[in-house]
Scaffold this motif. Structure first.
Motif, PDB file in Angstrom:
ATOM      1  N   TYR A 157       0.825  -1.202   0.000  1.00 41.17           N
ATOM      2  CA  TYR A 157       0.000   0.000   0.000  1.00 41.17           C
ATOM      3  C   TYR A 157       0.863   1.257   0.000  1.00 41.17           C
ATOM      4  O   TYR A 157       0.513   2.249  -0.661  1.00 41.17           O
ATOM      5  CB  TYR A 157      -0.920  -0.021   1.233  1.00 41.17           C
ATOM      6  CG  TYR A 157      -1.794   1.200   1.340  1.00 41.17           C
ATOM      7  CD1 TYR A 157      -2.924   1.345   0.548  1.00 41.17           C
ATOM      8  CD2 TYR A 157      -1.481   2.223   2.233  1.00 41.17           C
ATOM      9  CE1 TYR A 157      -3.727   2.467   0.640  1.00 41.17           C
ATOM     10  CE2 TYR A 157      -2.276   3.351   2.326  1.00 41.17           C
ATOM     11  CZ  TYR A 157      -3.395   3.467   1.519  1.00 41.17           C
ATOM     12  OH  TYR A 157      -4.188   4.584   1.616  1.00 41.17           O
ATOM     13  N   ASN A 193       2.053   2.041  -3.468  1.00 42.72           N
ATOM     14  CA  ASN A 193       0.954   2.262  -4.411  1.00 42.72           C
ATOM     15  C   ASN A 193       0.702   1.076  -5.338  1.00 42.72           C
ATOM     16  O   ASN A 193       0.041   1.222  -6.378  1.00 42.72           O
ATOM     17  CB  ASN A 193       1.185   3.514  -5.263  1.00 42.72           C
ATOM     18  CG  ASN A 193       1.183   4.777  -4.436  1.00 42.72           C
ATOM     19  OD1 ASN A 193       0.468   4.870  -3.440  1.00 42.72           O
ATOM     20  ND2 ASN A 193       1.987   5.761  -4.832  1.00 42.72           N
ATOM     21  N   GLN A 237      -3.035   0.351  -5.188  1.00 41.03           N
ATOM     22  CA  GLN A 237      -3.794   1.302  -5.996  1.00 41.03           C
ATOM     23  C   GLN A 237      -3.705   0.944  -7.480  1.00 41.03           C
ATOM     24  O   GLN A 237      -4.695   1.087  -8.229  1.00 41.03           O
ATOM     25  CB  GLN A 237      -3.274   2.718  -5.764  1.00 41.03           C
ATOM     26  CG  GLN A 237      -3.593   3.279  -4.379  1.00 41.03           C
ATOM     27  CD  GLN A 237      -2.595   2.876  -3.312  1.00 41.03           C
ATOM     28  OE1 GLN A 237      -1.958   1.842  -3.455  1.00 41.03           O
ATOM     29  NE2 GLN A 237      -2.484   3.650  -2.240  1.00 41.03           N
ATOM     30  N   TYR A 238      -2.522   0.457  -7.917  1.00 40.14           N
ATOM     31  CA  TYR A 238      -2.373   0.028  -9.319  1.00 40.14           C
ATOM     32  C   TYR A 238      -3.297  -1.140  -9.631  1.00 40.14           C
ATOM     33  O   TYR A 238      -3.931  -1.187 -10.688  1.00 40.14           O
ATOM     34  CB  TYR A 238      -0.925  -0.366  -9.602  1.00 40.14           C
ATOM     35  CG  TYR A 238      -0.052   0.814  -9.994  1.00 40.14           C
ATOM     36  CD1 TYR A 238      -0.244   1.471 -11.215  1.00 40.14           C
ATOM     37  CD2 TYR A 238       0.965   1.265  -9.175  1.00 40.14           C
ATOM     38  CE1 TYR A 238       0.551   2.551 -11.574  1.00 40.14           C
ATOM     39  CE2 TYR A 238       1.766   2.338  -9.520  1.00 40.14           C
ATOM     40  CZ  TYR A 238       1.554   2.986 -10.730  1.00 40.14           C
ATOM     41  OH  TYR A 238       2.343   4.042 -11.079  1.00 40.14           O
ATOM     42  N   CYS A 293      -6.333  -6.014   0.448  1.00 40.05           N
ATOM     43  CA  CYS A 293      -7.121  -5.067   1.236  1.00 40.05           C
ATOM     44  C   CYS A 293      -7.616  -5.666   2.551  1.00 40.05           C
ATOM     45  O   CYS A 293      -7.784  -4.942   3.534  1.00 40.05           O
ATOM     46  CB  CYS A 293      -8.317  -4.580   0.418  1.00 40.05           C
ATOM     47  SG  CYS A 293      -7.849  -3.538  -0.990  1.00 40.05           S
ATOM     48  N   GLU A 319      -8.404   8.027   3.686  1.00 39.34           N
ATOM     49  CA  GLU A 319      -8.268   7.810   2.245  1.00 39.34           C
ATOM     50  C   GLU A 319      -8.444   6.339   1.890  1.00 39.34           C
ATOM     51  O   GLU A 319      -9.031   6.006   0.856  1.00 39.34           O
ATOM     52  CB  GLU A 319      -6.891   8.299   1.798  1.00 39.34           C
ATOM     53  CG  GLU A 319      -6.674   8.177   0.297  1.00 39.34           C
ATOM     54  CD  GLU A 319      -5.315   8.707  -0.136  1.00 39.34           C
ATOM     55  OE1 GLU A 319      -5.007   8.641  -1.327  1.00 39.34           O
ATOM     56  OE2 GLU A 319      -4.573   9.183   0.750  1.00 39.34           O
ATOM     57  N   PHE A 320      -7.946   5.464   2.768  1.00 39.97           N
ATOM     58  CA  PHE A 320      -8.065   4.028   2.500  1.00 39.97           C
ATOM     59  C   PHE A 320      -9.512   3.551   2.659  1.00 39.97           C
ATOM     60  O   PHE A 320     -10.049   2.852   1.786  1.00 39.97           O
ATOM     61  CB  PHE A 320      -7.142   3.250   3.443  1.00 39.97           C
ATOM     62  CG  PHE A 320      -7.295   1.763   3.362  1.00 39.97           C
ATOM     63  CD1 PHE A 320      -6.833   1.063   2.257  1.00 39.97           C
ATOM     64  CD2 PHE A 320      -7.917   1.065   4.381  1.00 39.97           C
ATOM     65  CE1 PHE A 320      -6.988  -0.312   2.176  1.00 39.97           C
ATOM     66  CE2 PHE A 320      -8.078  -0.300   4.305  1.00 39.97           C
ATOM     67  CZ  PHE A 320      -7.602  -1.000   3.208  1.00 39.97           C
ATOM     68  N   LEU A 355     -10.361   4.298  -1.267  1.00 38.00           N
ATOM     69  CA  LEU A 355      -9.803   3.125  -1.945  1.00 38.00           C
ATOM     70  C   LEU A 355     -10.758   1.938  -1.902  1.00 38.00           C
ATOM     71  O   LEU A 355     -11.011   1.296  -2.934  1.00 38.00           O
ATOM     72  CB  LEU A 355      -8.457   2.754  -1.302  1.00 38.00           C
ATOM     73  CG  LEU A 355      -7.757   1.524  -1.911  1.00 38.00           C
ATOM     74  CD1 LEU A 355      -7.403   1.803  -3.366  1.00 38.00           C
ATOM     75  CD2 LEU A 355      -6.514   1.154  -1.125  1.00 38.00           C
ATOM     76  N   SER A 394     -13.906   2.428  -4.089  1.00 36.78           N
ATOM     77  CA  SER A 394     -13.504   2.378  -5.504  1.00 36.78           C
ATOM     78  C   SER A 394     -13.175   0.961  -5.922  1.00 36.78           C
ATOM     79  O   SER A 394     -13.485   0.536  -7.059  1.00 36.78           O
ATOM     80  CB  SER A 394     -12.309   3.297  -5.734  1.00 36.78           C
ATOM     81  OG  SER A 394     -12.622   4.629  -5.392  1.00 36.78           O
ATOM     82  N   SER A 395     -12.542   0.206  -5.032  1.00 37.45           N
ATOM     83  CA  SER A 395     -12.216  -1.185  -5.359  1.00 37.45           C
ATOM     84  C   SER A 395     -13.488  -2.001  -5.559  1.00 37.45           C
ATOM     85  O   SER A 395     -13.591  -2.808  -6.503  1.00 37.45           O
ATOM     86  CB  SER A 395     -11.375  -1.795  -4.229  1.00 37.45           C
ATOM     87  OG  SER A 395     -10.180  -1.068  -4.052  1.00 37.45           O
TER      88      SER A 395
END
Length: 587
Positions: A54, A57, A60-61, A91, A102-103, A107, A110-111
């Motif tokens: 994490y 990133n 995130q990719y 995750c 933010e996580f 994240l 969005s995931s």
């Protein structure tokens, strides 16, 4: 701050992903599976690896590349399915210490959204596929994605609401395909297992859409797999909260009949019977509530009718009372207006009388001026002014005296009460004085005259000898009693004189004592005693005297009141026996 002891594989992969093109990134991210599998699940090493992924990133990719078109990429859609599995594995169990909002707020939602979008694309390709191999491959990838979604919201329960509120989820559920529909129903079943109350927190429109689709699948298909899955989900929904059972029985009135006719004997009768029992109990409860509601309405109607008839019966009495009160009020108003009119008339009459009196006075004055000689006018005017002043003063004194008497009426009552009390006190004191005179000691008689002595001697010579001896003995006894009483009186008198002298001495000493501001320690020693009993006795005597002086006036009118001559010796001892001056007790 960069974490310490980072795995070199993560650093190398991060560098490769940064330097590679977008088409090569998905294939490179597949190496994360090997890195994640190198440690045991739930261990500290696994947690450290996820935090490093994490931080660099890579997670995130993985989330971003899910939106790419994998039909032209190496590995195809199987790569996308593997990446979805890697994303959910990264995750779940990840604890972000820096900027956790933010996580959790960006994240993770969005995931979920990207995974559902990937599932829609796989579902569409599975439906369009013609070959069995392609269909099986797409179905396997689709199930991998759904498993990844279930794994993700199983580790983060708050995501169940995000899954249900997503438009992609509803579109995935609304399909005629048996395999994908069964998979999505299984996802919904896992959501209810993870968070049974999630349906109460989602939008009502979304809840109705999901339930509509499940009931539609039960009514439109004959596949037992789909029917069993939909029945299980509806049973979980009904068991999660009574409010949802009421919604099912109200919104879908023929659901129980549909279940019993179309799906009985299809291999899942147990779940079917449980759901039917819940719907039946709810319908019975509603029927009972409806029956009670009708009974309550009937009771209310009867009661309202009774109250109306009762009011109609009492209406003439109420109207009579209302008319009586109205007439009484109108009569009072008329009387008030009449009183005001009479007052106005009286005021006008008084004003008219004053004007007439003033006019007559002026006429009389003019007549007198014409009759009286000019030299006597001033004298006459002074006499009239003196008489007028005396009249005014007489009226003013009478008014002031009456007002003063009225104001002093209470004080007059108090004065009369004081006079009565004083009369009773004087009567009582006179009675006490007469009693003291009756008990006063015997006084020496006056000396007898010569004639009295001769008369007594002649009487004694005529008296028998025995009687004279008896009288002589009685006289001797009375004389002895008198002498004894006189000695006691002398000692009491001496004691009173001693006490009076002592009191005078103590008073002089107290009067000559300095003030508290000027007193010194030597002056204080004069009034102090080193004897504890003496000090205690003096304090007791002081309290006794204070209590005696604070008696109310009515108590002093009773038997408790005593003059100074009638105070017993023990009271005198209590009052004066403990007075000490200069550290010595006076007795």
């Amino acid at each position: 701050m960069k974490p310490a002891a980072v795995d070199f594989r993560i650093l190398a992969l991060a560098v490769q992903v940064t330097e590679s093109s977008d088409q090569d990134v998905p294939v490179l991210l597949l190496k994360l599976k090997e890195i994640l599998n190198s440690t045991s699940l739930g261990s500290k090493e696994s947690q450290k690896i996820k935090q490093d992924l994490y931080y660099y990133n890579l997670v995130q990719y993985c989330m971003l590349v899910l939106k790419q078109d994998y039909s032209r990429l190496p590995g195809g859609w199987a790569t996308a399915a593997q990446l979805s599995e890697i994303l959910s594995q990264c995750c779940v169990g990840l604890e972000v210490k820096e900027d956790p909002e933010e996580f959790y707020n960006k994240l993770l939602p969005s995931s979920v959204d990207n995974l559902l979008f990937l599932g829609r694309r796989l579902q569409a390709r599975f439906i369009r596929a013609i070959k069995d191999e392609e269909k099986s491959e797409f179905l396997r990838c689709f199930r991998t994605v759904t498993d990844a979604i279930c794994w993700l919201f199983g580790g983060h329960i708050q995501l169940t609401e995000c899954v249900l509120q997503s438009n992609h989820f509803l579109q995935l559920l609304i399909t005629d395909d048996v395999e994908t529909a069964t998979a999505m129903i299984s996802v919904l079943q896992n959501i209810l297992r993870a968070n049974s109350s999630v349906l109460l927190h989602v939008d009502e429109k979304i809840l109705h859409s999901v339930l509509d689709e499940l009931v539609y699948k039960l009514s439109s298909t004959t596949n037992p797999v789909t029917g069993n899955a939909a029945t299980k989900v509806l049973l979980s929904v009904a068991e999660s909260h009574p409010q949802l059972v009421e919604l099912l029985s109200t919104r879908y009135r023929g659901l129980r009949t549909l279940l019993s006719k179309q799906w009985a004997g299809k291999g899942f009768d147990r779940n079917l019977n449980q759901l039917s029992d819940l719907l039946y109990s709810e319908s019975c409860r509603k029927g009972e509530m409806q029956r009670l509601h009708q009974a309550a309405c009937l009771i209310q109607a009867v009661w309202r009718g009774f109250q109306t008839r009762k009011r109609l019966k009492t209406l003439p009495i109420a109207v009579t009372a209302l008319q009586r009160s109205f007439r009484a009020k109108r009569k009072q108003e008329l009387q008030h207006l009449k009183r005001l009119k009479e007052d106005e008339t009286l005021r006008q009459q008084l004003q008219l009388q004053r004007q007439r009196a003033m006019r007559l006075f002026h006429e009389r004055q003019l007549t007198l001026l014409e009759i009286v000689h000019a030299g006597q006018v001033d004298r006459y005017i002074q006499e009239m002014e003196g008489k007028a002043a005396l009249t005014i003063q007489r009226h003013w004194r009478g008014y002031r005296a009456r007002r003063k008497v009225h104001q002093q009426r209470q004080s007059l009552k108090q004065h009369k009460a004081a006079v009565i009390i004083q009369r009773a006190a004087r009567k009582f004191l006179g009675k006490c004085q007469r009693k003291r005179k009756a008990l006063s000691p015997w006084k020496e008689p006056k000396e007898l005259t010569g004639a009295q002595k001769l008369a007594l001697q002649q009487k004694a010579s005529q008296m028998p000898e025995e009687m004279s001896k008896e009288l002589h003995l009685q006289a001797q006894e009375k004389l002895a009693q008198y002498l004894l009483r006189s000695s006691l009186d002398r000692r009491a008198e001496q004691r009173r004189e001693a006490l009076l002298a002592q009191v005078n001495t103590d008073v002089e000493l107290l009067m000559s004592a300095p003030s508290l501001m000027e007193a010194t320690e030597k002056d204080l020693d004069v009034f102090m005693s080193w004897s504890v009993p003496v000090a205690c006795k003096a304090r007791q005597s002081h309290n006794t005297m204070l209590k005696y002086t604070r008696w109310p006036w009515w108590k002093k009118l009773g038997d408790e009141v005593m003059d100074d001559d009638m105070i017993p010796d023990d009271v005198l001892n209590t009052e004066f026996g403990t007075l000490f001056i200069g550290g010595s007790k006076s007795s």
